[in-house]
Design an enzyme around this catalytic site. Sequence first.
Site, PDB file in Angstrom:
ATOM      1  N   GLU A 117     -13.243  -1.096   1.617  1.00 23.13           N
ATOM      2  CA  GLU A 117     -12.088  -0.845   0.756  1.00 23.13           C
ATOM      3  C   GLU A 117     -11.928  -2.007  -0.233  1.00 23.13           C
ATOM      4  O   GLU A 117     -11.532  -1.820  -1.374  1.00 23.13           O
ATOM      5  CB  GLU A 117     -10.833  -0.682   1.604  1.00 23.13           C
ATOM      6  CG  GLU A 117      -9.636  -0.212   0.813  1.00 23.13           C
ATOM      7  CD  GLU A 117      -8.469   0.131   1.707  1.00 23.13           C
ATOM      8  OE1 GLU A 117      -8.150   1.327   1.812  1.00 23.13           O
ATOM      9  OE2 GLU A 117      -7.881  -0.788   2.304  1.00 23.13           O
ATOM     10  N   HIS A 172      -8.722   1.545  -5.399  1.00 27.45           N
ATOM     11  CA  HIS A 172      -9.775   0.691  -4.853  1.00 27.45           C
ATOM     12  C   HIS A 172     -11.113   1.110  -5.436  1.00 27.45           C
ATOM     13  O   HIS A 172     -11.332   2.276  -5.775  1.00 27.45           O
ATOM     14  CB  HIS A 172      -9.869   0.829  -3.326  1.00 27.45           C
ATOM     15  CG  HIS A 172      -8.662   0.336  -2.601  1.00 27.45           C
ATOM     16  ND1 HIS A 172      -8.432  -1.003  -2.368  1.00 27.45           N
ATOM     17  CD2 HIS A 172      -7.616   1.003  -2.051  1.00 27.45           C
ATOM     18  CE1 HIS A 172      -7.296  -1.132  -1.705  1.00 27.45           C
ATOM     19  NE2 HIS A 172      -6.778   0.063  -1.498  1.00 27.45           N
ATOM     20  N   CYS A 216       0.828  -1.218   0.000  1.00 30.97           N
ATOM     21  CA  CYS A 216       0.000   0.000   0.000  1.00 30.97           C
ATOM     22  C   CYS A 216       0.859   1.263   0.000  1.00 30.97           C
ATOM     23  O   CYS A 216       0.341   2.366  -0.143  1.00 30.97           O
ATOM     24  CB  CYS A 216      -0.949   0.009   1.192  1.00 30.97           C
ATOM     25  SG  CYS A 216      -2.187  -1.295   1.107  1.00 30.97           S
TER      26      CYS A 216
END
Length: 136
Positions: free
Chosen positions: A125, A42, A34
């Site tokens: 997410e 996302h 990330c």
Amino acid sequence: MQVTVSRKAHFNAAHRLYRKDWSNEMNNKVFGKCNNPNYHGHNYELIVSVTGDINQETGFVIDVKILSDLIKEHIENAFDHKNLNLDVPDFKDLNPTAENIAVVIWNKLREHIDSKMELEVVLYETPRNFVTYKGN
């Protein structure tokens, strides 16, 4: 009688999880993939719920069209197809984790919903990773 009304929405956005004051090594250790310097995206799913008394005149807790319009104006228009780190001022100095995004969404909507009503934001997410924020 308290009833909860919910509206589902979505937006697509990119972000990078990192802290400017940490080394690359520390950012990679904590945030892993990330922390990609080229960002990643996302397809966020959002559920906004409002709990309150049923209005005896209308039969509504809140008009779902009004809730839909608030989400569109204040969330989807602000976040959809954006790089959260670069394009959204709320994240200039705030790491755009799912937790922080949910709190920002709640704060943006709270000021437009009657304070007598409870507000809850659930942000997915991924289909399996989601957070919930109720303002506490």
